[in-house]
Design a protein around this motif. Sequence first.
Motif, PDB file in Angstrom:
ATOM      1  N   GLN A 170      31.742 101.019  17.251  1.00 43.98           N
ATOM      2  CA  GLN A 170      32.752 100.771  18.284  1.00 43.98           C
ATOM      3  C   GLN A 170      33.626 101.985  18.554  1.00 43.98           C
ATOM      4  N   PHE A 171      33.982 102.752  17.506  1.00 43.76           N
ATOM      5  CA  PHE A 171      34.908 103.859  17.667  1.00 43.76           C
ATOM      6  C   PHE A 171      34.196 105.202  17.706  1.00 43.76           C
ATOM      7  N   ALA A 172      32.874 105.191  17.802  1.00 50.83           N
ATOM      8  CA  ALA A 172      32.122 106.451  17.865  1.00 50.83           C
ATOM      9  C   ALA A 172      32.063 106.901  19.316  1.00 50.83           C
ATOM     10  N   HIS A 173      32.617 108.083  19.623  1.00 55.57           N
ATOM     11  CA  HIS A 173      32.619 108.583  20.997  1.00 55.57           C
ATOM     12  C   HIS A 173      31.361 109.398  21.301  1.00 55.57           C
ATOM     13  N   ALA A 174      30.539 109.603  20.284  1.00 54.36           N
ATOM     14  CA  ALA A 174      29.303 110.349  20.530  1.00 54.36           C
ATOM     15  C   ALA A 174      28.362 109.514  21.372  1.00 54.36           C
ATOM     16  N   ALA A 175      27.595 110.183  22.210  1.00 49.67           N
ATOM     17  CA  ALA A 175      26.663 109.462  23.072  1.00 49.67           C
ATOM     18  C   ALA A 175      25.576 108.787  22.242  1.00 49.67           C
ATOM     19  N   THR A 176      25.272 107.569  22.609  1.00 49.79           N
ATOM     20  CA  THR A 176      24.230 106.828  21.907  1.00 49.79           C
ATOM     21  C   THR A 176      23.069 106.567  22.851  1.00 49.79           C
ATOM     22  N   GLY A 177      21.883 106.527  22.287  1.00 52.01           N
ATOM     23  CA  GLY A 177      20.703 106.299  23.097  1.00 52.01           C
ATOM     24  C   GLY A 177      20.448 104.811  23.308  1.00 52.01           C
ATOM     25  N   ARG A 178      19.291 104.511  23.825  1.00 51.16           N
ATOM     26  CA  ARG A 178      18.909 103.129  24.086  1.00 51.16           C
ATOM     27  C   ARG A 178      18.791 102.366  22.777  1.00 51.16           C
ATOM     28  N   ASP A 179      19.192 101.106  22.796  1.00 51.54           N
ATOM     29  CA  ASP A 179      19.148 100.272  21.602  1.00 51.54           C
ATOM     30  C   ASP A 179      17.747  99.672  21.477  1.00 51.54           C
ATOM     31  N   TRP A 180      16.857 100.425  20.832  1.00 50.63           N
ATOM     32  CA  TRP A 180      15.478  99.971  20.710  1.00 50.63           C
ATOM     33  C   TRP A 180      15.358  98.778  19.764  1.00 50.63           C
ATOM     34  N   THR A 181      16.235  98.687  18.778  1.00 47.32           N
ATOM     35  CA  THR A 181      16.190  97.547  17.852  1.00 47.32           C
ATOM     36  C   THR A 181      16.514  96.254  18.587  1.00 47.32           C
ATOM     37  N   GLY A 182      17.547  96.282  19.430  1.00 46.40           N
ATOM     38  CA  GLY A 182      17.892  95.102  20.217  1.00 46.40           C
ATOM     39  C   GLY A 182      16.785  94.726  21.184  1.00 46.40           C
ATOM     40  N   LEU A 183      16.153  95.743  21.789  1.00 43.90           N
ATOM     41  CA  LEU A 183      15.051  95.470  22.710  1.00 43.90           C
ATOM     42  C   LEU A 183      13.876  94.829  21.973  1.00 43.90           C
ATOM     43  N   ALA A 184      13.579  95.337  20.767  1.00 44.68           N
ATOM     44  CA  ALA A 184      12.496  94.775  19.965  1.00 44.68           C
ATOM     45  C   ALA A 184      12.790  93.317  19.604  1.00 44.68           C
ATOM     46  N   LEU A 185      14.056  93.024  19.263  1.00 45.92           N
ATOM     47  CA  LEU A 185      14.416  91.652  18.916  1.00 45.92           C
ATOM     48  C   LEU A 185      14.249  90.726  20.116  1.00 45.92           C
ATOM     49  N   ASP A 186      14.609  91.190  21.303  1.00 47.77           N
ATOM     50  CA  ASP A 186      14.415  90.373  22.516  1.00 47.77           C
ATOM     51  C   ASP A 186      12.938  90.057  22.726  1.00 47.77           C
ATOM     52  N   ILE A 187      12.087  91.061  22.496  1.00 48.14           N
ATOM     53  CA  ILE A 187      10.637  90.833  22.649  1.00 48.14           C
ATOM     54  C   ILE A 187      10.141  89.848  21.603  1.00 48.14           C
ATOM     55  N   PHE A 188      10.603  90.011  20.347  1.00 47.77           N
ATOM     56  CA  PHE A 188      10.200  89.077  19.285  1.00 47.77           C
ATOM     57  C   PHE A 188      10.651  87.656  19.605  1.00 47.77           C
ATOM     58  N   ALA A 189      11.882  87.523  20.128  1.00 49.47           N
ATOM     59  CA  ALA A 189      12.407  86.191  20.452  1.00 49.47           C
ATOM     60  C   ALA A 189      11.585  85.541  21.548  1.00 49.47           C
ATOM     61  N   GLY A 190      11.291  86.297  22.598  1.00 48.68           N
ATOM     62  CA  GLY A 190      10.473  85.749  23.675  1.00 48.68           C
ATOM     63  C   GLY A 190       9.081  85.360  23.197  1.00 48.68           C
ATOM     64  N   THR A 191       8.506  86.188  22.325  1.00 46.29           N
ATOM     65  CA  THR A 191       7.165  85.894  21.786  1.00 46.29           C
ATOM     66  C   THR A 191       7.188  84.633  20.930  1.00 46.29           C
ATOM     67  N   ALA A 192       8.200  84.514  20.069  1.00 47.56           N
ATOM     68  CA  ALA A 192       8.287  83.341  19.185  1.00 47.56           C
ATOM     69  C   ALA A 192       8.446  82.056  19.980  1.00 47.56           C
ATOM     70  N   VAL A 193       9.320  82.074  20.993  1.00 45.13           N
ATOM     71  CA  VAL A 193       9.519  80.871  21.813  1.00 45.13           C
ATOM     72  C   VAL A 193       8.249  80.534  22.581  1.00 45.13           C
ATOM     73  N   ALA A 194       7.535  81.545  23.077  1.00 49.90           N
ATOM     74  CA  ALA A 194       6.281  81.294  23.797  1.00 49.90           C
ATOM     75  C   ALA A 194       5.240  80.667  22.867  1.00 49.90           C
ATOM     76  N   ILE A 195       5.177  81.147  21.628  1.00 50.58           N
ATOM     77  CA  ILE A 195       4.231  80.577  20.658  1.00 50.58           C
ATOM     78  C   ILE A 195       4.576  79.116  20.374  1.00 50.58           C
ATOM     79  N   LEU A 196       5.845  78.831  20.176  1.00 50.82           N
ATOM     80  CA  LEU A 196       6.269  77.450  19.930  1.00 50.82           C
ATOM     81  C   LEU A 196       5.954  76.557  21.128  1.00 50.82           C
ATOM     82  N   LEU A 197       6.124  77.107  22.309  1.00 49.32           N
ATOM     83  CA  LEU A 197       5.847  76.344  23.526  1.00 49.32           C
ATOM     84  C   LEU A 197       4.370  75.981  23.623  1.00 49.32           C
ATOM     85  N   VAL A 198       3.517  76.932  23.289  1.00 47.58           N
ATOM     86  CA  VAL A 198       2.068  76.689  23.329  1.00 47.58           C
ATOM     87  C   VAL A 198       1.668  75.646  22.293  1.00 47.58           C
ATOM     88  N   LYS A 199       2.250  75.717  21.106  1.00 47.19           N
ATOM     89  CA  LYS A 199       1.862  74.820  20.019  1.00 47.19           C
ATOM     90  C   LYS A 199       2.344  73.388  20.230  1.00 47.19           C
TER      91      LYS A 199
END
Length: 395
Positions: free
Chosen positions: A282-311
């Motif tokens: 929060q207090f880091a003024h240095a530039a930060t790149g894209r949040d790849w971990t958050g993006l990966a979690l969104d993909i995992f969440a969508g995949t998990a819900v899709a699998i549950l939907l199919v089953k």
Amino acid sequence: MKLALISLAKDDLDGNGPIALLPLFAGTLLDLQIQAAQRFGCEKYIFLCPVTHGALLQKIDAMKQQGLDAEYVRSPSDLVQYASEQDHIVYIADGIVPNDEIVGQLSGPPQELLFTVLQAEEYQEFERIDLNQRWLGIVSLNASRLVAMIDIPDEWEIGSALLRTAVQADCPRAIISDRRMGAGAIAHIQSELSAAQFTRRKLRDMPGKKDNFLNRFLLRPLVKRSLPMLWTKESASQYLGIFILLAGLAGIGTAVFGYSVAALGLLLLGSIAQFTRASMAQFAHAATGRDWTGLALDIFAGTAVAILLVKTSSTMTFVPNLVIFLVLLAHLLLLRSGAGEPRLALIRPDSRLILLIMLLATMFGPISYGIYAALLYSGLTLVLDRYFAQNAPKS
């Protein structure tokens, strides 16, 4: 060229080493001073440290790997080598951290400036200049004035020497008012106790977006309580990132076996960890790149819900359930991409709130119940958002 001169000459009041190396905000106080110097526009960083410390050498090596020009000197007389009419120097005393307003004053074209406060009982810790003012530990000078350091004994304090040089040169003064001091214009940290007080004050005033009720009233207060402990752990952010990815993968694994509640619970925990990890910087003024971990979690969440939907979907319900799921994803993307109506900030859905709604609804039935509930909620929010946008007064 602007040079930053940061002092590590004084030990903290507990005798544990230089004040600048006190732990603070997932790093040290020195990190905050370096960030301030970067925002001043400094291109070279000089650390005054009479005794060599391994932590400082590691910091200098890390800065050099980032392409920054950094080195340290042991005594005031060593500073003469940096005396130049073309360069400018900004000095930050031990334990001094300026706020954004002062950083803004020094981030423009080079100027000579001495920061002071009017004499008062509550400012006894700052060095007196005259009967009326005390020095706040920050001075901006032409680097040519470092020539005056050549005759100063090594045991003399560089800050006091620079102060005398600035006063003799009739350097312009920027007097910080009591109101600005009360608002934290200058932080003066001298011990672990004052560092902890500074941390609590920053957390109390921690700026935050207009979050929904889940983030604002539950998660953010919990995160604020946990941050001081997490900041003291050097690898906390890395461990949280690993936990986020493992939670996402575990969510997919449990979804494959048909455990809807467990899968959604794991994904929700991963999303909360991601929220915590983002708050650590929060207090880091240095530039930060894209949040790849958050993006990966969104993909995992969508995949998990899709699998549950199919089953859990039958031949008759699979297509309708899939359409509803895709509409839900479209709603979330639309809500995320738009600025949104400020009056709806308290109920605006995000990934954590949607996962919580799905989890609560799925406790009473199949995953389709959770998807329906989440779609109804996000759809209502979207309708209200568009309604307020259309009926907003024209400027």
